[in-house]
Design a protein around this motif. Structure first.
Motif, PDB file in Angstrom:
ATOM      1  N   GLU A 134      -9.177  12.656 -17.720  1.00  0.00           N
ATOM      2  CA  GLU A 134     -10.318  12.037 -18.259  1.00  0.00           C
ATOM      3  C   GLU A 134     -10.391  10.987 -17.039  1.00  0.00           C
ATOM      4  O   GLU A 134     -11.378  10.745 -17.186  1.00  0.00           O
ATOM      5  CB  GLU A 134      -9.551  11.509 -19.914  1.00  0.00           C
ATOM      6  N   GLU A 135      -9.706  10.000 -16.486  1.00  0.00           N
ATOM      7  CA  GLU A 135      -9.882   9.572 -15.715  1.00  0.00           C
ATOM      8  C   GLU A 135     -10.228   9.843 -14.528  1.00  0.00           C
ATOM      9  O   GLU A 135     -10.470   9.631 -13.462  1.00  0.00           O
ATOM     10  CB  GLU A 135      -8.884   8.460 -15.573  1.00  0.00           C
ATOM     11  N   GLU A 177      -0.100   7.672 -12.388  1.00  0.00           N
ATOM     12  CA  GLU A 177      -0.831   7.026 -12.182  1.00  0.00           C
ATOM     13  C   GLU A 177      -0.539   6.752 -10.325  1.00  0.00           C
ATOM     14  O   GLU A 177      -1.287   6.247  -9.634  1.00  0.00           O
ATOM     15  CB  GLU A 177      -0.170   5.067 -12.697  1.00  0.00           C
ATOM     16  N   GLU A 219      -0.206   4.177 -23.192  1.00  0.00           N
ATOM     17  CA  GLU A 219      -0.830   3.809 -24.146  1.00  0.00           C
ATOM     18  C   GLU A 219      -1.087   5.083 -25.240  1.00  0.00           C
ATOM     19  O   GLU A 219      -0.662   5.843 -26.420  1.00  0.00           O
ATOM     20  CB  GLU A 219      -1.947   3.274 -24.719  1.00  0.00           C
ATOM     21  N   GLY A 279       0.685  -1.452  -0.178  1.00  0.00           N
ATOM     22  CA  GLY A 279      -0.141   0.372  -0.181  1.00  0.00           C
ATOM     23  C   GLY A 279       0.567   1.334  -0.058  1.00  0.00           C
ATOM     24  O   GLY A 279       0.434   2.356  -0.288  1.00  0.00           O
ATOM     25  N   MET A 280       1.743   0.748  -0.113  1.00  0.00           N
ATOM     26  CA  MET A 280       2.766   2.163   0.731  1.00  0.00           C
ATOM     27  C   MET A 280       3.495   2.863  -0.485  1.00  0.00           C
ATOM     28  O   MET A 280       3.097   1.913  -1.919  1.00  0.00           O
ATOM     29  CB  MET A 280       3.917   1.766   1.117  1.00  0.00           C
ATOM     30  N   GLY A 337      -3.896   8.661  -9.266  1.00  0.00           N
ATOM     31  CA  GLY A 337      -4.399   7.490  -9.239  1.00  0.00           C
ATOM     32  C   GLY A 337      -4.699   7.778 -11.167  1.00  0.00           C
ATOM     33  O   GLY A 337      -6.048   6.360 -10.393  1.00  0.00           O
ATOM     34  N   ALA A 338      -4.637   7.484 -11.979  1.00  0.00           N
ATOM     35  CA  ALA A 338      -5.271   7.046 -13.045  1.00  0.00           C
ATOM     36  C   ALA A 338      -3.921   5.967 -13.023  1.00  0.00           C
ATOM     37  O   ALA A 338      -3.307   5.121 -12.908  1.00  0.00           O
ATOM     38  CB  ALA A 338      -4.739   7.766 -13.984  1.00  0.00           C
ATOM     39  N   ASP A 339      -4.403   4.586 -14.654  1.00  0.00           N
ATOM     40  CA  ASP A 339      -4.284   4.241 -15.020  1.00  0.00           C
ATOM     41  C   ASP A 339      -3.002   4.209 -15.672  1.00  0.00           C
ATOM     42  O   ASP A 339      -3.257   4.510 -16.865  1.00  0.00           O
ATOM     43  CB  ASP A 339      -5.013   2.501 -15.740  1.00  0.00           C
ATOM     44  N   GLY A 340      -1.508   3.294 -15.402  1.00  0.00           N
ATOM     45  CA  GLY A 340      -0.193   4.165 -15.915  1.00  0.00           C
ATOM     46  C   GLY A 340      -0.304   3.912 -17.021  1.00  0.00           C
ATOM     47  O   GLY A 340      -0.134   4.649 -18.460  1.00  0.00           O
ATOM     48  N   GLU A 341      -0.822   2.245 -17.724  1.00  0.00           N
ATOM     49  CA  GLU A 341      -1.038   1.667 -18.695  1.00  0.00           C
ATOM     50  C   GLU A 341      -1.708   2.468 -19.736  1.00  0.00           C
ATOM     51  O   GLU A 341      -1.176   2.273 -21.007  1.00  0.00           O
ATOM     52  CB  GLU A 341      -1.692   0.247 -18.753  1.00  0.00           C
ATOM     53  N   LEU A 342      -2.107   3.149 -19.538  1.00  0.00           N
ATOM     54  CA  LEU A 342      -3.340   3.591 -20.566  1.00  0.00           C
ATOM     55  C   LEU A 342      -3.038   5.552 -21.004  1.00  0.00           C
ATOM     56  O   LEU A 342      -2.577   5.629 -21.462  1.00  0.00           O
ATOM     57  CB  LEU A 342      -4.754   4.285 -19.985  1.00  0.00           C
TER      58      LEU A 342
END
Lengths: 868, 211
Positions: free
Chosen positions: A206-207, A162, A174, A121-122, A166-171
């Protein structure tokens, strides 16, 4: 293997922060006290220690744990923190000649969390912080490498988006990649960077509705806040509550200047192991990527060259690398894994850790480090775990047979080895058949399950199988994950496999076999053979382990007996370094097929006042002699036939037995049985020419009167001479026996304590329950037991053990041995050693792990005492 | 997205029960109810209805699929989700799903094994730093997959059940029970994920491409 290596403490720094000075929330790497990991966290303390040991570490500072707000609800950044952070960043700017947030030579930093204890969690690391639309072009200019600047920027956007937002890094990655691909090659650098920037920012917005701030100090503040937020995250809080870690400890934050492996020439980045992590062989081992940044090597996006090649090509850079690696090993006292970057010919160390290694390498490295004088004996043992010793003893295919199989054309295919281990068994083509074959009459068939792919419904068939083969899939497929979770050998991606369920047959590369044919598979190499290949005890390569265990034996000064039934097993135990062996007469009788006749006699005379055992004494003599002969002078401790122990229960129809002759439930219910065994052993000892009399102990003894009776039986059979041919004693399995140990030792001089039986009796559990991790681990997690029945921490058990110690100490010549069953844990072995015991009996395969565990315990204690 | 009506929901229960029977080959009503988390009564009447239509055979407590039943599972999903499969939003969903699935399997593998130079050895869990990092990654992926399933559960209500099970496994892991990463004997994160992967493949009419 130990976790993170801790170098010995460097001289403590002078006390800092005089009274009256501003509260100091930050500490620079070159001024902190490396022993204060409570303040600096693990990572921070490591960097401070390395800097002060004169190692080339990029400059940086630590925000101390005291600055971390430890109130989950409504916490805020501490007052004055960012002002201090600004001053620290200025120091780094002066030190590096770079500027944070502007060109021509922009300063970028990494930010990472660093609590004293690691926990899930860190916050993860953020690299390249300080990039924005102004500094990214400057970076492109400074490195004359637009592509690098774009990579670095995307990586930063991905991590910040990310981890902080808190966004999805993979997105994000891309989107960045798409924007980049749309740029004309050789186009304008600023335009390209702007396009990538807005792609990243838009994806994040967007996220999450947020954007990465442009101001680098706001970026930095965001990252620091994210670290504090992660300390106060639900996950981290739960983890601390489960583990009993105080929320007040707080986490440190490490901020460090980035260096660039592609800035000018010669530059690059790499990973070096100070020895080969697979074999432990001496000499640097690793990879170097010229003009690359750290992530490039780790992520495998570019192909690096071998370190040795790089060293030949760039002698100036690697000139003193060997020396440095050697002195680092000395400082840390272990084999290391070093992440490094070369920036314009200057070497920087990014991370130095204890290297992960195979069991074989662990043993060899520990022995070599001792030879090289880099480790004291106690440290040497600490570098090897019992699990690693056990691993080297895992049975594997006989190499000669494998060679012949390959030459003889039995190698059917080579797939991807996904879960290690060697196994042979009958090929089965569907899970239903695997289940029904495995369950048939309780006679377990060894099965190898062959499937095109694996679906969740195959799981029930995978459980009884010994190994698996699949046609599709890679090392991270569901089948591989399941196989590893079950610790069963598995070969995946075997593309030449065809399965014909109609005809119940299968083929590798067109070579057809029938379901039920024997196959052998090697889950490491991925090889699949036709036919069964015998397993053998692995030959332990090199003498490293032998030498380590000699050190352990010398330190512990213990007698360790290994359990054996046949003469072969006696030799096996002694080959593993056992001082002697223990043998159960009941097991020997059963193995030789002589138990039935004994039972017939006992049941036939259930009512008789005196039981006639016929030639039973002679049978014992005949069967014991080869065991004693194989021991070749080493001590042998026999355990008398026990018809009610849980092993016997499985072998015999015990409840029926006890209805027909209830006396068999009592240790001395049929005294003739004990006499005959004493007599038989004395004959065998004479025939084998034993100089040390064999021991015979009777199990389940609870009372001094029973002990006296045994003593009298021995006297009656052997006479009361000074040196009897058999040493008789008792085996205690109950709390009552333990409590009366002192009185029992008044009647006999020998007690064996069966720890598992004793603890099971104490808790009122079946003894078998104590042999496995579950369900007891789960029961303990639910908070049902304040002490582990498999450990010695329990107060009641502790008192019983103390009784034994007192009883043994009260008179010279008394012997109390500790019998351990199953895997010998380092903790329990250490506890008995510290309590003053020095005689142990263990399963034969556990002789080596037990020697190591006892040696560690013996060496750890005086060392700890001396250093405090 | 349009939610399902009552008739579709009932049909979905039938399909789920048939799917479980087909996948398990020989099973019983209680295990069907358990695997599909459909109440016993509903599962029982679904089995009766399927037996009447010739999709399963139900005798002496055993339920077995017929060849027609097996063919119908895929055909059923093909019609049931035909429009769903065509939607442009779904292909994006699938791409995200596949990316999460790949990363998930890699992360579970990292939990089980550690890279040692060019090869990998079993993780002996002696490095708390490494383990904490892997668990954090795993938790982030499960959270993302939960969200991802949430997007589909309007159309395929049964997906919500995987979400619940994933979160339950995560809770056990948080409470310190590390078997809930990949133990196949338990409803561990991998066990649930593996089943969910299979269910998604059927809904989308895709073949399993790996093992």
């Amino acid at each position: 293997m130990t976790g993170t290596a801790t170098p010995p403490a460097v001289k403590p720094a002078p006390p800092e922060a005089e009274a009256g000075e501003d509260p100091r929330l930050t500490v620079a790497f070159d001024e902190g006290d490396p022993s204060r990991s409570d303040l600096l966290g693990g990572k921070g303390a490591g960097l401070v220690r390395m800097t002060q040991a004169g190692l080339p570490v990029p400059p940086g500072f630590v925000i101390v744990t005291e600055a971390c707000p430890a109130t989950p609800d409504g916490w805020a950044m501490p007052d004055g923190l960012m002002a201090e952070v600004r001053r620290r960043v200025e120091e780094i700017e002066e030190n590096t000649g770079r500027t944070f947030g502007s060109g021509p030579s922009p300063l970028l930093v990494s930010v990472r969390s660093g609590a004293r204890v690691s926990m899930p969690g860190m916050m993860d690391t953020i690299l390249n912080l300080g990039l924005n639309v102004h500094t990214a072009p400057a970076l492109a200019d400074a490195t004359a490498d637009l592509s690098f600047a774009l990579d670095t920027y995307s990586r930063f956007g991905r991590m910040y988006g990310e981890i902080v937002l808190g966004a999805d890094g993979e997105l994000i990655a891309e989107e960045a990649e798409r924007a980049r691909a749309a740029q004309p090659s050789g186009g304008d650098a600023d335009a390209a960077l702007e396009a990538v920037d807005s792609a990243i920012q838009d994806a994040i917005e967007e996220e999450t509705g947020e954007r990465i701030p442009d101001d680098p100090f706001r970026q930095l503040a965001g990252a620091i806040e994210a670290v504090f937020a992660s300390w106060n995250s639900r996950r981290a809080i739960t983890y601390r509550e489960v583990q009993g870690i105080s929320h007040e400890l707080g986490t440190a934050v490490v901020v460090q200047a980035m260096v660039f492996g592609n800035l000018g020439s010669p530059s690059g980045t790499g990973v070096a192991f100070t020895r080969d992590p697979a074999t432990g062989e001496r000499g640097l081992y690793g990879e170097f990527l010229e003009r690359g940044q750290g992530e490039d090597v780790v992520s495998g996006t570019k192909t690096p060259e071998r370190l040795a090649q790089a060293a030949e090509r760039l002698p100036a850079v690697f000139d003193r690398f060997d020396e440095m690696a050697a002195s680092l090993e000395e400082l840390y006292g272990d084999m290391l894994d070093i992440e490094f970057t070369v920036e314009r010919g200057r070497l920087y160390l990014l991370q130095v850790r204890s290297a992960k290694r195979t069991a074989e390498a662990a043993i060899r490295v520990a022995a070599d480090l001792l030879d090289e004088g880099k480790l004291a004996p106690y440290e040497t043992l600490e570098n090897v775990s019992s699990a690693q010793v056990r691993f080297t003893e895992r049975p594997r295919f006989d190499e000669a047979v494998v060679r012949r199989a390959v030459e003889g054309g039995s190698l059917l295919a080579t797939g991807i080895g996904a879960s290690p281990g060697n196994v042979s068994g009958k090929a089965v083509l569907d899970p239903e058949r695997a289940v029904s074959l495995a369950a048939r009459d309780g006679a377990r068939e060894d099965i190898v399950l062959l499937r095109p792919t694996t679906s969740p419904e195959d799981l029930h068939g995978m459980v009884p199988a010994r190994g698996f083969v699949t046609a599709l899939g890679g090392a991270t497929s569901h089948a591989a994950v399941v196989a590893r979770a079950l610790d069963k050998p598995c070969v995946v991606g075997c593309s030449s496999l065809e399965i014909d369920l109609e005809q119940r047959r299968f083929a590798f590369g067109g070579r057809w076999l029938r379901e039920g044919d024997e196959l052998s598979l090697d889950g490491s190499t991925g090889q699949i053979f036709a036919g069964a290949i015998p397993l053998t005890q692995a030959a332990i390569s090199g003498d490293g382990l032998g030498r380590l265990l000699e050190i352990a034996d010398e330190a512990a000064g213990c007698r360790i007996l290994g359990r054996a039934t046949t003469p072969d097993q006696v030799e096996g135990a002694l080959a593993r370094g056992a001082t002697g062996v223990t043998a159960r007469l009941g097991d020997i009788l059963a193995t030789e097929g002589r138990l039935e006749e004994l039972l017939d006699r006992l049941l036939g005379q259930a009512e008789a006042e005196r039981v006639d055992l016929g030639d039973f004494e002679q049978v014992i003599a005949e069967l014991a002699e080869p065991v004693l002969a194989a021991a070749d002078g080493a001590p042998v401790a026999f355990r008398a036939v026990d018809l009610i122990g849980d092993e016997a229960m499985e072998l015999l129809d015990a409840p029926n037995l006890l209805v027909r002759n209830p006396r068999l439930a009592l240790p001395l219910g049929v005294p003739e049985l004990i006499s005959a065994q004493i007599g038989g052993l004395s004959i065998a000892a004479g025939a084998a020419g034993c100089t040390i009399p064999p021991q015979l102990t009777v199990r389940h003894i609870n009372d001094p009167n029973e002990a006296q009776a045994i003593s009298r039986l021995a006297e009656a059979r052997l006479g009361s001479g000074a040196a009897p041919q058999v040493k008789v004693g008792v085996t205690v399995t109950s709390p009552r026996g333990a409590q009366l140990a002192a009185q029992i030792l008044g009647a006999v001089d020998l007690i064996w304590v069966e720890v598992r039986g004793l603890q099971a009796a104490q808790f009122g559990y079946p003894a078998r329950l104590l042999l496995t991790r579950e369900p007891l681990d789960d029961y303990r997690r639910r908070g049902m037991l304040s002490a582990d029945p498999r450990g010695t921490a329990d107060e009641v058990t502790g008192r019983l053990i103390a009784d034994f110690v007192a009883a043994r100490m009260s008179k010279a010549g008394r012997e109390v041995g500790i019998r351990l069953t199953g895997e010998v844990g380092e903790e329990i072995a250490g506890a008995f050693l510290r309590a003053g015991f020095n005689t142990f009996a263990v399963d034969s395969e556990e002789v080596r792990p037990a020697r190591l565990a006892l040696g560690k315990a013996a060496l750890a204690e005086p060392h700890r005492g001396a250093s405090e | 997205m349009r939610a399902m009506d009552q008739a579709e929901l009932r049909e979905d229960v039938l399909f789920e029960v048939l799917k479980v029977v087909v996948l398990k080959k020989m099973t019983s009503v209680p295990s069907v109810a358990e695997a599909s988390s459909i109440p016993m009564g509903d599962a029982e009447s679904a089995v009766e209805e399927l037996a009447a239509s010739g999709d399963v055979v139900s005798t002496a407590g055993h339920v077995m699929p017929t060849e027609e039943g097996e063919a119908r599972v895929r055909a059923y999903a093909d019609t049931r989700y035909a429009t769903l499969r065509e939607e442009p939003a779904v292909s994006r969903w699938v791409a995200r799903f596949e990316s999460l699935n790949r990363r998930f399997l890699e992360t579970v593998s990292e939990w089980q094994t550690i890279a040692v130079g060019d090869s990998r050895v079993a993780n002996d869990h002696s490095d708390p730093d490494y383990d904490a990092r892997v668990i954090s990654k795993l938790e982030a992926l499960v959270t993302r997959m939960s969200k991802q399933l949430g997007e589909l559960s309007d159309r395929v209500p049964r997906m919500a059940r995987y979400r619940e099970r994933l979160e339950a496994a995560l809770e056990r892991l948080d409470a310190g029970d590390e078997r809930y990463v990949s133990d196949p004997h338990l409803d561990s994160i991998h066990t649930v994920w593996f089943e969910m992967h299979e269910a998604v493949l059927i809904v989308l009419g895709k073949e399993r491409e790996d093992a």
